[in-house]
Design a protein around this motif. Structure first.
Motif, PDB file in Angstrom:
ATOM      1  N   SER A 220       0.839  -1.199   0.000  1.00 15.37           N
ATOM      2  CA  SER A 220       0.000   0.000   0.000  1.00 15.37           C
ATOM      3  C   SER A 220       0.868   1.241   0.000  1.00 15.37           C
ATOM      4  O   SER A 220       2.029   1.221   0.443  1.00 15.37           O
ATOM      5  N   ALA A 221       0.282   2.314  -0.485  1.00 12.62           N
ATOM      6  CA  ALA A 221       0.992   3.587  -0.519  1.00 12.62           C
ATOM      7  C   ALA A 221       1.014   4.222   0.864  1.00 12.62           C
ATOM      8  O   ALA A 221       0.130   3.983   1.699  1.00 12.62           O
ATOM      9  N   LYS A 222       2.020   4.997   1.096  1.00  9.67           N
ATOM     10  CA  LYS A 222       2.161   5.674   2.387  1.00  9.67           C
ATOM     11  C   LYS A 222       0.953   6.579   2.627  1.00  9.67           C
ATOM     12  O   LYS A 222       0.487   7.276   1.728  1.00  9.67           O
ATOM     13  N   GLY A 223       0.463   6.539   3.874  1.00  8.17           N
ATOM     14  CA  GLY A 223      -0.655   7.391   4.249  1.00  8.17           C
ATOM     15  C   GLY A 223      -2.019   6.762   4.074  1.00  8.17           C
ATOM     16  O   GLY A 223      -3.035   7.329   4.498  1.00  8.17           O
ATOM     17  N   GLY A 257     -10.075  -8.994  16.042  1.00 11.55           N
ATOM     18  CA  GLY A 257      -8.787  -9.594  15.735  1.00 11.55           C
ATOM     19  C   GLY A 257      -8.005  -8.928  14.631  1.00 11.55           C
ATOM     20  O   GLY A 257      -6.905  -9.368  14.301  1.00 11.55           O
ATOM     21  N   SER A 258      -8.522  -7.865  14.026  1.00 12.14           N
ATOM     22  CA  SER A 258      -7.829  -7.212  12.920  1.00 12.14           C
ATOM     23  C   SER A 258      -6.793  -6.228  13.431  1.00 12.14           C
ATOM     24  O   SER A 258      -6.982  -5.579  14.460  1.00 12.14           O
ATOM     25  N   LEU A 259      -5.697  -6.134  12.696  1.00 10.36           N
ATOM     26  CA  LEU A 259      -4.654  -5.152  12.991  1.00 10.36           C
ATOM     27  C   LEU A 259      -4.775  -4.050  11.957  1.00 10.36           C
ATOM     28  O   LEU A 259      -4.672  -4.305  10.751  1.00 10.36           O
ATOM     29  N   THR A 260      -5.014  -2.818  12.421  1.00  6.18           N
ATOM     30  CA  THR A 260      -5.318  -1.719  11.512  1.00  6.18           C
ATOM     31  C   THR A 260      -4.308  -0.593  11.658  1.00  6.18           C
ATOM     32  O   THR A 260      -3.981  -0.187  12.780  1.00  6.18           O
ATOM     33  N   PHE A 261      -3.829  -0.107  10.523  1.00  4.39           N
ATOM     34  CA  PHE A 261      -3.012   1.103  10.468  1.00  4.39           C
ATOM     35  C   PHE A 261      -3.843   2.149   9.724  1.00  4.39           C
ATOM     36  O   PHE A 261      -4.124   2.002   8.536  1.00  4.39           O
ATOM     37  N   SER A 262      -4.239   3.189  10.417  1.00  2.00           N
ATOM     38  CA  SER A 262      -5.113   4.190   9.787  1.00  2.00           C
ATOM     39  C   SER A 262      -4.384   4.977   8.706  1.00  2.00           C
ATOM     40  O   SER A 262      -4.993   5.378   7.707  1.00  2.00           O
ATOM     41  N   ALA A 263      -3.095   5.208   8.909  1.00  2.77           N
ATOM     42  CA  ALA A 263      -2.274   5.877   7.889  1.00  2.77           C
ATOM     43  C   ALA A 263      -0.904   5.212   7.917  1.00  2.77           C
ATOM     44  O   ALA A 263      -0.039   5.548   8.725  1.00  2.77           O
ATOM     45  N   VAL A 264      -0.709   4.255   7.028  1.00  2.00           N
ATOM     46  CA  VAL A 264       0.494   3.442   7.063  1.00  2.00           C
ATOM     47  C   VAL A 264       1.724   4.289   6.729  1.00  2.00           C
ATOM     48  O   VAL A 264       1.656   5.227   5.925  1.00  2.00           O
ATOM     49  N   SER A 265       2.830   3.970   7.426  1.00  2.00           N
ATOM     50  CA  SER A 265       4.076   4.703   7.203  1.00  2.00           C
ATOM     51  C   SER A 265       5.226   3.706   7.057  1.00  2.00           C
ATOM     52  O   SER A 265       5.047   2.494   7.198  1.00  2.00           O
ATOM     53  N   ASP A 266       6.423   4.230   6.800  1.00  2.00           N
ATOM     54  CA  ASP A 266       7.581   3.361   6.592  1.00  2.00           C
ATOM     55  C   ASP A 266       7.853   2.473   7.801  1.00  2.00           C
ATOM     56  O   ASP A 266       8.290   1.325   7.658  1.00  2.00           O
ATOM     57  N   ARG A 267       7.596   2.986   9.014  1.00  2.30           N
ATOM     58  CA  ARG A 267       7.873   2.199  10.207  1.00  2.30           C
ATOM     59  C   ARG A 267       6.957   0.982  10.329  1.00  2.30           C
ATOM     60  O   ARG A 267       7.252   0.063  11.086  1.00  2.30           O
ATOM     61  N   GLU A 293       4.695   1.555  -0.125  1.00  4.05           N
ATOM     62  CA  GLU A 293       5.262   2.091  -1.359  1.00  4.05           C
ATOM     63  C   GLU A 293       5.322   3.614  -1.296  1.00  4.05           C
ATOM     64  O   GLU A 293       4.348   4.263  -0.903  1.00  4.05           O
ATOM     65  N   ASN A 294       6.465   4.140  -1.653  1.00  8.42           N
ATOM     66  CA  ASN A 294       6.606   5.596  -1.733  1.00  8.42           C
ATOM     67  C   ASN A 294       6.258   6.048  -3.143  1.00  8.42           C
ATOM     68  O   ASN A 294       7.112   6.496  -3.919  1.00  8.42           O
ATOM     69  N   THR A 295       5.011   5.870  -3.549  1.00 12.19           N
ATOM     70  CA  THR A 295       4.550   6.230  -4.891  1.00 12.19           C
ATOM     71  C   THR A 295       4.593   7.744  -5.066  1.00 12.19           C
ATOM     72  O   THR A 295       4.211   8.495  -4.169  1.00 12.19           O
ATOM     73  N   VAL A 296       5.057   8.192  -6.239  1.00 10.98           N
ATOM     74  CA  VAL A 296       5.081   9.620  -6.524  1.00 10.98           C
ATOM     75  C   VAL A 296       3.645  10.118  -6.629  1.00 10.98           C
ATOM     76  O   VAL A 296       2.826   9.572  -7.359  1.00 10.98           O
TER      77      VAL A 296
END
Length: 391
Positions: A220-223, A257-267, A293-296
């Motif tokens: 997934s793209a960052k954010g 049981g789901s693991l959620t990242f609301s705004a995914v980042s490099d970490r 992914e650091n998509t432009v």
């Protein structure tokens, strides 16, 4: 001479007994039957008087210092020394005194009567479950509880190394140690003869945790919002934890049981695994890799002046170099997924990528719009557009 002395002693004793009979003292004894009872039951009071034969004795009854009210119905008096009370009430509790008067002498006898309120009882939890080998606690509660007894399948339960009963006047607990399958069934909690509550106990064999839905790799793209799914079953119910490979336990998930990242980042990049535990064992899922992914991101501003006309509209476009028919496009405004209802928002055809039609533009439409283009479950393209609504 000895015979004469003994005769005089006997005559003296006889004279003393006759003197006591002629001048004997007044005595009173009161008995309540029963002295402790429940509401709506009956009790009687008896005043036994010992006095000089033939001497008139007057009897009077009091309760807590006040005359007993004889109505001839609920409170009746067949003879002065006998009082009968039916349909007893809590207010009938107290100290009853019988005053016996003979001449100038008055003697008293007293007895305490306790009328308990009607017991009410209910089970704290009507249905309980336990695992073989565990400790089970069944509870009932109410008012005026007394002489509480527990029954299993109509058989009385006594205290033992397996059973322990702890009771107060408002709660009773049955503790069952080392529960077995044969302990399943209906339990009764009784107070006296009338108040009863029931608890259904279900005993099950333990079931080791088992993963039923494994997480999948995601890119997934960052954010953007990323969610890893994991499901498991077991008995007792399982708790799901997540770990990151070569890291410590990351998060405890109490619900689905789901693991959620609301705004995914490099970490958040890494390999994840969910663990299901229930105290009887554990199970681990397959590993899932999260790639950020650091998509432009192409950013362009489209300025639209807000007007009162309902027909005002604007189209935001993202050039992906391919038609959106080859994948799925999702539009977000300020991080929130938009609902495409073809009234406010629509997706017109755009050969170079994706487009969002915003109709009846208002000030609330001002914001940042993200367009995500998915091929299958993989995010393939991502772009951002800024819409400024001028008033």
């Amino acid at each position: 001479m000895l015979l004469f002395a003994n005769s005089r002693l006997l005559l003296s004793l006889l004279f003393l007994c006759l003197s006591l009979s002629a001048t004997g003292s007044l005595s009173v004894r009161v008995i309540a039957s029963p002295s402790s009872l429940d509401e709506n039951e009956s009790f009687s009071l008896s005043c036994f008087v010992h006095s000089i034969r033939g001497q008139k004795v007057a009897i009077a009854w009091t309760k807590d210092g006040e005359p007993v009210k004889i109505d001839g119905q609920r409170v009746a008096q067949t003879r002065p020394e006998f009082v009968y009370v039916r349909d007893a009430r809590s207010s009938d509790s107290g100290t009853y005194k019988c005053a016996a008067t003979a001449g100038s002498t008055t003697k008293f006898g007293a007895v305490q009567v306790t009328v308990r309120g009607i017991a009410t009882i209910r089970s704290v939890t009507a249905h309980m479950s336990a695992i073989v080998g565990d400790l089970a606690r069944l509870e009932c509660e109410g008012k005026n509880l007394r002489d509480v007894a527990w029954y299993h399948k109509w058989a009385s339960i006594g205290k033992s190394s397996k059973y322990q009963i702890v009771s107060t006047n408002f709660r009773s607990m049955l503790i069952i140690a080392d529960v077995k399958l044969t302990d399943s069934g209906l339990y009764q909690c009784r107070s006296g003869f009338s108040a009863t509550a029931t608890v259904q106990l279900t005993v099950k064999m333990p079931v080791l945790p088992r993963i039923t839905l494994h997480p999948r790799d995601i890119s997934s793209a960052k954010g953007t919002r990323v969610e890893l799914f994991c499901r498991a079953i077991g008995h007792p119910p399982v708790k799901i934890y997540w770990v990151k490979k070569h890291g410590q336990r990351e998060l405890y998930i109490p619900n689905n049981g789901s693991l959620t990242f609301s705004a995914v980042s490099d970490r958040n990049t890494g390999i994840y695994q969910c663990i299901a535990e229930n105290g009887r064992g554990s199970a681990r899922s397959a590993y899932a890799t999260v790639t950020v992914e650091n998509t432009v991101k192409e950013v362009a501003e489209v300025t639209v002046r807000s007007t009162a006309k309902k027909s005002s509209s604007v189209v935001l476009t993202c050039d992906f170099g391919t038609s959106r028919q080859n994948g799925v496009t999702r539009w977000y405004k300020d991080g929130k997924l938009l609902t495409i209802d073809n009234t406010k928002y629509a997706l017109p055809y755009y050969s170079g990528g994706a487009a969002l039609l915003i109709q009846d533009v208002r000030c609330t439409d001002d914001g940042t719009y993200n367009c995500s283009f998915f091929i299958g479950h993989r995010l393939d393209r991502f772009c951002k557009r800024r819409l400024v609504v001028e008033v």
